[in-house]
Design an enzyme around this catalytic site. Structure first.
Site, PDB file in Angstrom:
ATOM      1  N   ASP A  35       4.829  -6.487   2.051  1.00 47.42           N
ATOM      2  CA  ASP A  35       4.654  -5.031   2.073  1.00 47.42           C
ATOM      3  C   ASP A  35       3.309  -4.602   1.490  1.00 47.42           C
ATOM      4  O   ASP A  35       3.231  -3.670   0.688  1.00 47.42           O
ATOM      5  CB  ASP A  35       5.797  -4.351   1.317  1.00 47.42           C
ATOM      6  CG  ASP A  35       5.988  -2.885   1.731  1.00 47.42           C
ATOM      7  OD1 ASP A  35       5.237  -2.427   2.613  1.00 47.42           O
ATOM      8  OD2 ASP A  35       6.866  -2.220   1.158  1.00 47.42           O
ATOM      9  N   SER A  76       4.952   5.324  -2.550  1.00 45.32           N
ATOM     10  CA  SER A  76       4.729   3.988  -1.985  1.00 45.32           C
ATOM     11  C   SER A  76       3.247   3.684  -1.821  1.00 45.32           C
ATOM     12  O   SER A  76       2.494   4.485  -1.272  1.00 45.32           O
ATOM     13  CB  SER A  76       5.411   3.873  -0.629  1.00 45.32           C
ATOM     14  OG  SER A  76       6.802   3.966  -0.753  1.00 45.32           O
ATOM     15  N   HIS A 103       4.435  -0.732   4.691  1.00 42.71           N
ATOM     16  CA  HIS A 103       5.346   0.209   5.352  1.00 42.71           C
ATOM     17  C   HIS A 103       4.760   1.612   5.451  1.00 42.71           C
ATOM     18  O   HIS A 103       5.203   2.417   6.273  1.00 42.71           O
ATOM     19  CB  HIS A 103       6.721   0.226   4.668  1.00 42.71           C
ATOM     20  CG  HIS A 103       6.796   0.976   3.375  1.00 42.71           C
ATOM     21  ND1 HIS A 103       6.822   0.364   2.146  1.00 42.71           N
ATOM     22  CD2 HIS A 103       6.871   2.299   3.108  1.00 42.71           C
ATOM     23  CE1 HIS A 103       6.914   1.268   1.192  1.00 42.71           C
ATOM     24  NE2 HIS A 103       6.947   2.456   1.747  1.00 42.71           N
TER      25      HIS A 103
END
Length: 496
Positions: A106, A184, A75
């Site tokens: 992901d 992230s 992402h």
């Protein structure tokens, strides 16, 4: 109040000192393996499928692996048109390119254009998933600052859950280290090796975050190492029922001590069609016993959804299923030849691709996708057209051979389509009486037809009619009026 604030400040400093000390105790400083990632992303406009939205900028984190690639979240780089990285402690940014990506789990791998920037770096190694309650350290570059952040926590639990990025049901690990936007893609370390990759936090909860656990990361890396790309997560596409009811167990003639899941329904195109039947009880998959509540043992004292017994295998593997059928135990083999998306009439959220479309006589046709429904914005599942929402996550009837659901999204008003200007968001069932299998099939039916009229069956029994010659002649004027670059998407132009 002053005393409490001072105490909090002292405790925070002590916690930070302990975390930094834990990092510095390692043989090599893992912070030297970290990158901050900078992206420019441009997403498609699903309401105008020939156009793109305005570019947006974002940041994330990544780590150098011992295969010479940088791992991060999918992402972080989704729909990216330009990606750069900056090493921890250095000012320069460097261009990178995507080597492999899997949006379901992901995860993504990046390679620098100039690989010399990696020359003096010490890569991190993927380790094992530690036991729950083990101490972990999360590294990354959260928003609110430009420097590397290091936070300490514990591995709280490991179980299946929906990944926020893809909505895919997959093994995940919960940690209580502080996770914020920008973290992230950063590594979560245990004793100097990667235990997982930071994935997502929970906005309304303090210090609850999730990471992609080491077993999922290893499955991704091994697959990419095999052929340079990730081939997917296998699925057998069937629904099951728990067997916690004594009456149901008796009805199925299940012997005492046997546990498993009753097969409720198979997808018409399931890889298990003709092998597994409805009312079979799946006792075990590849030697892993399934409990009556649908869980399997992941590790001693830890359980997760039975899907992991399938997902842990690569695409193309053939694995045994132990079944209970007609009062006896049998073993069958199933080849895992289909990805989770192969049998979905409505694809899940997609990235790095542009939507297909076809304009004929001012009518705009496109496949029904989750991305199209999501274009209704926040809480789209309550705002998108109800007649289209009903197709999500459903299993088609056995005789339904459609590859995808095609919709008439709206009409570009023109004299050639008078009477139809207000029609929108309708499923196209047939063209000239023939059932539409896909958007490419619709194009073929329209353009190979010889009747002077084109008849579209839409919605619940409605029809829309255009005069074929007039629709073809109107294309240039419609394209000029509405600034259409083409009457169809690139894939349909090339005949793909």
């Amino acid at each position: 109040m002053t005393i409490n604030l001072r105490l909090l400040a002292v405790l925070s400093l002590l916690c930070l000192s302990c975390t930094l000390a834990a990092v510095e105790e390692l043989e090599s400083d893992p912070r030297d393996s970290l990158f901050k990632i900078f992206t420019v992303a441009t997403k498609p406009d699903y309401q105008q499928p020939w156009a793109m939205q305005r570019p947006s900028q974002g940041t994330g984190s990544g780590a150098l692996l011992d295969n010479g690639l940088i791992i991060t979240n999918a992402h972080v780089i989704a729909d990216a048109t330009f990606i750069q990285v900056r090493r921890h402690g250095q000012p320069e940014r460097h261009r990178v390119h995507v080597v492999a990506v899997d949006h379901a789990s992901d995860l993504a791998l990046l390679r620098p254009e100039d690989e010399s920037i990696l020359a003096d770096m010490v890569p991190l190694t993927l380790g094992e998933l530690p036991p729950t309650n083990s101490e972990v350290i999360a590294l990354g570059f959260p928003t609110g600052g430009d420097s590397l952040s290091t936070t300490r926590g514990v591995l709280s639990r490991v179980e299946h859950r929906r990944y926020a990025h893809s909505g895919y049901w997959l093994l995940a690990a919960q940690i209580d280290a502080a996770i914020n936007p920008g973290n992230s893609g950063g590594p979560v370390l245990h004793q100097g090796t990667i235990a997982g990759i930071v994935m997502q936090g929970i906005g309304n909860a303090d210090n609850i975050g999730y990471m992609v656990p080491a077993p999922v990361v290893r499955r991704f890396l091994n697959d990419v190492a095999n052929d340079g790309q990730f081939d997917g997560w296998p699925a057998i596409d069937l629904t099951t029922q728990n067997l916690e009811s004594p009456a149901l167990r008796s009805y199925l003639q299940l012997a005492p001590g046997k546990t498993g899941q009753r097969v409720m329904r198979l997808h018409p195109h399931s890889v298990a069609q003709g092998i597994i039947r409805e009312n079979d009880v799946i006792l075990a998959i590849d030697g892993v016993d399934i409990a009556d509540d649908g869980t399997i043992e992941l590790r001693m004292g830890e359980r997760t959804h039975w899907a992991w017994a399938v997902q842990r295998h690569p695409m193309g593997a053939t694995i045994p299923f132990d079944l209970w059928r007609d009062g006896a135990r049998i073993t069958v083999e199933v080849t895992l030849s289909k990805d989770r998306e192969d049998n979905q009439l409505v694809p899940g959220q997609r990235f790095d691709v542009r939507p297909d479309f076809y304009v004929y006589g001012g009518l705009i046709f496109t496949p029904l996708t989750r991305d199209f429904l999501a274009s209704w914005g926040r809480e789209w599942w309550t705002r998108a057209p109800r007649n289209l929402l009903g197709y999500l996550d459903g299993i088609p009837d056995e005789g339904d051979l459609r590859e995808e659901i095609v919709i008439l999204m709206r009409v570009l008003p023109h004299r050639v389509n008078l009477g139809w200007h207000g029609v929108n968001n309708q499923v196209v069932e047939a063209v000239d009486g023939e059932t539409v299998q896909s958007l490419a099939h619709l194009v073929q039916l329209v353009e190979e037809g010889e009747d002077p009229y084109v008849v579209f069956a839409v919605g619940q029994g409605g029809i829309m009619v255009l005069e074929r010659a007039e629709a073809v002649a109107a294309l240039a004027e419609i394209a000029h009026t509405y600034r259409l670059p083409a009457d169809r998407s690139a894939g349909l132009q090339s005949g793909e």
